[in-house]
Design a protein around this motif. Structure first.
Motif, PDB file in Angstrom:
ATOM      1  N   TYR A   1      -3.470   0.346  -3.585  1.00  0.00           N
ATOM      2  CA  TYR A   1      -3.069  -1.034  -3.320  1.00  0.00           C
ATOM      3  C   TYR A   1      -2.351  -1.635  -4.531  1.00  0.00           C
ATOM      4  O   TYR A   1      -2.669  -1.331  -5.689  1.00  0.00           O
ATOM      5  N   GLY A   2      -1.395  -2.516  -4.210  1.00  0.00           N
ATOM      6  CA  GLY A   2      -0.694  -3.262  -5.235  1.00  0.00           C
ATOM      7  C   GLY A   2      -0.366  -4.659  -4.743  1.00  0.00           C
ATOM      8  O   GLY A   2      -0.394  -4.927  -3.536  1.00  0.00           O
ATOM      9  N   TRP A   3      -0.050  -5.567  -5.686  1.00  0.00           N
ATOM     10  CA  TRP A   3       0.251  -6.964  -5.368  1.00  0.00           C
ATOM     11  C   TRP A   3       1.575  -7.331  -6.015  1.00  0.00           C
ATOM     12  O   TRP A   3       1.728  -7.253  -7.243  1.00  0.00           O
ATOM     13  N   PHE A   4       2.522  -7.736  -5.165  1.00  0.00           N
ATOM     14  CA  PHE A   4       3.891  -7.982  -5.620  1.00  0.00           C
ATOM     15  C   PHE A   4       4.168  -9.485  -5.656  1.00  0.00           C
ATOM     16  O   PHE A   4       3.972 -10.191  -4.665  1.00  0.00           O
ATOM     17  N   THR A   5       4.603  -9.944  -6.811  1.00  0.00           N
ATOM     18  CA  THR A   5       5.032 -11.328  -6.979  1.00  0.00           C
ATOM     19  C   THR A   5       6.554 -11.347  -6.986  1.00  0.00           C
ATOM     20  O   THR A   5       7.179 -10.823  -7.909  1.00  0.00           O
ATOM     21  N   ASP A   6       7.137 -11.927  -5.949  1.00  0.00           N
ATOM     22  CA  ASP A   6       8.584 -11.911  -5.767  1.00  0.00           C
ATOM     23  C   ASP A   6       9.194 -13.181  -6.356  1.00  0.00           C
ATOM     24  O   ASP A   6       9.024 -14.276  -5.827  1.00  0.00           O
ATOM     25  N   ASN A   7       9.919 -13.017  -7.447  1.00  0.00           N
ATOM     26  CA  ASN A   7      10.615 -14.134  -8.072  1.00  0.00           C
ATOM     27  C   ASN A   7      12.108 -14.131  -7.762  1.00  0.00           C
ATOM     28  O   ASN A   7      12.884 -14.811  -8.438  1.00  0.00           O
ATOM     29  N   GLN A   8      12.494 -13.335  -6.757  1.00  0.00           N
ATOM     30  CA  GLN A   8      13.899 -13.263  -6.328  1.00  0.00           C
ATOM     31  C   GLN A   8      14.815 -12.832  -7.477  1.00  0.00           C
ATOM     32  O   GLN A   8      15.935 -13.319  -7.619  1.00  0.00           O
ATOM     33  N   LYS A   9      14.299 -11.893  -8.287  1.00  0.00           N
ATOM     34  CA  LYS A   9      15.075 -11.365  -9.405  1.00  0.00           C
ATOM     35  C   LYS A   9      15.407  -9.894  -9.159  1.00  0.00           C
ATOM     36  O   LYS A   9      14.907  -9.274  -8.227  1.00  0.00           O
ATOM     37  N   LYS A  10      16.237  -9.341 -10.011  1.00  0.00           N
ATOM     38  CA  LYS A  10      16.638  -7.936  -9.898  1.00  0.00           C
ATOM     39  C   LYS A  10      15.950  -7.048 -10.938  1.00  0.00           C
ATOM     40  O   LYS A  10      16.372  -5.929 -11.191  1.00  0.00           O
ATOM     41  N   ILE A  11      14.892  -7.576 -11.542  1.00  0.00           N
ATOM     42  CA  ILE A  11      14.089  -6.807 -12.512  1.00  0.00           C
ATOM     43  C   ILE A  11      12.638  -6.869 -12.069  1.00  0.00           C
ATOM     44  O   ILE A  11      12.100  -7.960 -11.836  1.00  0.00           O
TER      45      ILE A  11
ATOM     46  N   THR B   1       0.837  -1.197   0.000  1.00  0.00           N
ATOM     47  CA  THR B   1       0.000   0.000   0.000  1.00  0.00           C
ATOM     48  C   THR B   1       0.871   1.244   0.000  1.00  0.00           C
ATOM     49  O   THR B   1       2.003   1.231   0.510  1.00  0.00           O
ATOM     50  N   ILE B   2       0.353   2.313  -0.581  1.00  0.00           N
ATOM     51  CA  ILE B   2       0.983   3.624  -0.524  1.00  0.00           C
ATOM     52  C   ILE B   2      -0.105   4.682  -0.372  1.00  0.00           C
ATOM     53  O   ILE B   2      -1.289   4.408  -0.598  1.00  0.00           O
ATOM     54  N   LYS B   3       0.291   5.886  -0.015  1.00  0.00           N
ATOM     55  CA  LYS B   3      -0.593   7.047  -0.013  1.00  0.00           C
ATOM     56  C   LYS B   3      -0.270   7.906  -1.228  1.00  0.00           C
ATOM     57  O   LYS B   3       0.893   8.253  -1.460  1.00  0.00           O
ATOM     58  N   SER B   4      -1.266   8.247  -2.004  1.00  0.00           N
ATOM     59  CA  SER B   4      -1.064   9.105  -3.163  1.00  0.00           C
ATOM     60  C   SER B   4      -0.629  10.494  -2.720  1.00  0.00           C
ATOM     61  O   SER B   4      -1.285  11.127  -1.889  1.00  0.00           O
ATOM     62  N   SER B   5       0.475  10.981  -3.269  1.00  0.00           N
ATOM     63  CA  SER B   5       0.921  12.340  -2.958  1.00  0.00           C
ATOM     64  C   SER B   5       0.020  13.377  -3.629  1.00  0.00           C
ATOM     65  O   SER B   5       0.058  14.553  -3.278  1.00  0.00           O
ATOM     66  N   PHE B   6      -0.814  12.923  -4.559  1.00  0.00           N
ATOM     67  CA  PHE B   6      -1.731  13.834  -5.262  1.00  0.00           C
ATOM     68  C   PHE B   6      -2.928  14.191  -4.398  1.00  0.00           C
ATOM     69  O   PHE B   6      -3.313  15.355  -4.302  1.00  0.00           O
ATOM     70  N   ASN B   7      -3.538  13.189  -3.747  1.00  0.00           N
ATOM     71  CA  ASN B   7      -4.758  13.474  -2.974  1.00  0.00           C
ATOM     72  C   ASN B   7      -4.922  12.596  -1.725  1.00  0.00           C
ATOM     73  O   ASN B   7      -6.016  12.521  -1.164  1.00  0.00           O
ATOM     74  N   ASP B   8      -3.851  11.939  -1.311  1.00  0.00           N
ATOM     75  CA  ASP B   8      -3.848  11.124  -0.082  1.00  0.00           C
ATOM     76  C   ASP B   8      -4.710   9.858  -0.150  1.00  0.00           C
ATOM     77  O   ASP B   8      -4.952   9.223   0.879  1.00  0.00           O
ATOM     78  N   SER B   9      -5.173   9.489  -1.320  1.00  0.00           N
ATOM     79  CA  SER B   9      -5.908   8.232  -1.441  1.00  0.00           C
ATOM     80  C   SER B   9      -4.974   7.057  -1.143  1.00  0.00           C
ATOM     81  O   SER B   9      -3.801   7.075  -1.522  1.00  0.00           O
TER      82      SER B   9
ATOM     83  N   ASN C   1      -5.212   1.333  -9.896  1.00  0.00           N
ATOM     84  CA  ASN C   1      -5.180   2.788 -10.034  1.00  0.00           C
ATOM     85  C   ASN C   1      -6.197   3.455  -9.110  1.00  0.00           C
ATOM     86  O   ASN C   1      -7.072   2.799  -8.538  1.00  0.00           O
ATOM     87  N   GLN C   2      -6.105   4.774  -9.024  1.00  0.00           N
ATOM     88  CA  GLN C   2      -7.128   5.544  -8.312  1.00  0.00           C
ATOM     89  C   GLN C   2      -8.518   5.180  -8.847  1.00  0.00           C
ATOM     90  O   GLN C   2      -8.709   4.977 -10.053  1.00  0.00           O
ATOM     91  N   ALA C   3      -9.496   5.095  -7.956  1.00  0.00           N
ATOM     92  CA  ALA C   3     -10.887   4.845  -8.338  1.00  0.00           C
ATOM     93  C   ALA C   3     -11.054   3.521  -9.071  1.00  0.00           C
ATOM     94  O   ALA C   3     -11.906   3.385  -9.943  1.00  0.00           O
ATOM     95  N   ALA C   4     -10.224   2.545  -8.708  1.00  0.00           N
ATOM     96  CA  ALA C   4     -10.310   1.223  -9.334  1.00  0.00           C
ATOM     97  C   ALA C   4      -9.965   0.155  -8.318  1.00  0.00           C
ATOM     98  O   ALA C   4      -9.097   0.356  -7.460  1.00  0.00           O
ATOM     99  N   GLY C   5     -10.651  -0.981  -8.410  1.00  0.00           N
ATOM    100  CA  GLY C   5     -10.333  -2.100  -7.549  1.00  0.00           C
ATOM    101  C   GLY C   5     -10.396  -1.753  -6.081  1.00  0.00           C
ATOM    102  O   GLY C   5     -11.331  -1.119  -5.602  1.00  0.00           O
ATOM    103  N   LYS C   6      -9.352  -2.116  -5.366  1.00  0.00           N
ATOM    104  CA  LYS C   6      -9.299  -1.905  -3.929  1.00  0.00           C
ATOM    105  C   LYS C   6      -8.810  -0.505  -3.548  1.00  0.00           C
ATOM    106  O   LYS C   6      -8.924  -0.087  -2.394  1.00  0.00           O
ATOM    107  N   SER C   7      -8.239   0.220  -4.498  1.00  0.00           N
ATOM    108  CA  SER C   7      -7.695   1.551  -4.214  1.00  0.00           C
ATOM    109  C   SER C   7      -8.804   2.575  -3.997  1.00  0.00           C
ATOM    110  O   SER C   7      -9.899   2.464  -4.556  1.00  0.00           O
TER     111      SER C   7
END
Length: 298
Positions: A71-81, A60-68, A115-121
C-alpha cells in the motif's frame, strides 16, 4: 554419536531460527526502532499537520518478489516531480510525515509507501533493504504507468536509505533523476555486527552468517544482497548523503564509507542530530541542502 550430532545440529538451527525471527519478523525492534524523542524546530508540527490534511489517494501494487499486496498514499500537487518516500526498520510510512511535508512545500507530489511487513502492507519478514529495493522498482513502474511524464526522486531513511541505495544498481528508468538517503547503513552484516558489539559486547560475525543462511531459506535472500557499497559502485544517479553525528543507531562513520563509493555526482550534509532526526533539529540547513541538491541536478 551421529544421533548426538544431529541433535546438536537441530539445536543450532532452532537457535538461529529464533534469532532470525527476532531480527526480521514484522514489528521487530531489533535495531531499536523506537523513534528518538526529539523536539522539532518551531513550525514543523503545524506544517506537518497541514500536509496530513491534504487529500491522499490510496495506491496498491503486488510485489513481484512474493506477491504481497503493498500500500501507498499519493499526495497529488499537480506537479511533474514525485518523491517516493521509503521508511525504515520496524515503522511505517507515517514515520516520514515530517519529511514528506518538506518535499510537499517544495512543490513535489508525494508517494509514501508501506514496506513489506510494515503498516498496511502484507509480508512476514523485513528485508534490510533488499526485498524493499525490489518492491521499490515495482512502485516506480506503478508511478510510471499512472504518471509517465513525472520526474522521480527517491528518498529513504535508515533501512529505507539502504533501500534506495540498493535500488540504484537495478537499471532504474531514466525518469528517476535523484536519490536522497538519510541515515543509511552499509550492509545488514555491518549494522547487525555494530549492534551486537554495542548491546551485547560480542562480535557476532559467525552468528550473523548463520542467521543469513536462515534468511536465505525463509525470507528468500542472504545478507550478501544488502551491500550498499557494491550497489553504489555501479550507480550513476546523483545522490545526497544526509547523516547526523550523534546517530547511535547507524554510526556516523558509515556516511564516509558510503559517500566515497562509486563515480557519480554526489553531495553530503551533516548535522549534530540523532538517527533520522537531523531535519527535526536543523531544519533550515537540512532544507537548504535539499534545495541546493535539487537545483544542481534535477
Amino acid at each position: 554419536m551421529i544421533i548426538i550430532l544431529l541433535i546438536l545440529l537441530l539445536l543450532v538451527v532452532l537457535i538461529l531460527n529464533a534469532f532470525f525471527l527476532y531480527i526480521q519478523k514484522r514489528g521487530s525492534k531489533a535495531l531499536g526502532a523506537e523513534a528518538p524523542k526529539v523536539k522539532m524546530d518551531e513550525g514543523l508540527v503545524e506544517k506537518t499537520n497541514l500536509f496530513l490534511k491534504k487529500p491522499k489517494q490510496e495506491w496498491t501494487i503486488k510485489s513481484s518478489f512474493n506477491d504481497s499486496q503493498l500500500y501507498g498514499w499519493f499526495t497529488d500537487n499537480q506537479k511533474k516531480i514525485t518523491v517516493i518516500m521509503v521508511h525504515g526498520f520496524g515503522v511505517d510510512h507515517n514515520s516520514l510525515n515530517v519529511h514528506a511535508q518538506l518535499f510537499d512545500s517544495l512543490g513535489c507530489n508525494i508517494l509514501q509507501i508501506d514496506n513489506q511487513a510494515a503498516g498496511k502492507s502484507e509480508g512476514k519478514y523485513l528485508g534490510f533493504g533488499y526485498i524493499e529495493s525490489l518492491d521499490l522498482k515495482d512502485w516506480i513502474k506503478k508511478l510510471q504507468k499512472v504518471r509517465p511524464n513525472d520526474k522521480i526522486i527517491l528518498f529513504g531513511a535508515s533501512m529505507g536509505a539502504a533501500t534506495v541505495m540498493l535500488s540504484s544498481k537495478n537499471d532504474l528508468p531514466k525518469n528517476v533523476k535523484l536519490i536522497i538517503e538519510d541515515s543509511g547503513y552499509t550492509s545488514a552484516y555491518d549494522i547487525l555486527s555494530y549492534h551486537c558489539q554495542k548491546r551485547y559486547h560480542i562480535k557476532g560475525r559467525l552468528l550473523i552468517h548463520g542467521i543469513s543462511l536462515i534468511s536465505r531459506v525463509r525470507a528468500g535472500f542472504s545478507y550478501q544482497k544488502t551491500d550498499c557499497r557494491k550497489a553504489l559502485s555501479e550507480n550513476k544517479i546523483p545522490i545526497l548523503f544526509m547523516h547526523g553525528k550523534n546517530d547511535f543507531t547507524v554510526p556516523f562513520e558509515m556516511e564516509h564509507e558510503l559517500s566515497t563509493c562509486g563515480q557519480f555526482p554526489k553531495m553530503s550534509y551533516e548535522s549534530l542530530g540523532v538517527h533520522i532526526r537531523s531535519y527535526y533539529v536543523d531544519s533550515k540547513n537540512y532544507q537548504e541542502a535539499v534545495e541546493k541538491f535539487l537545483k544542481l541536478y534535477l
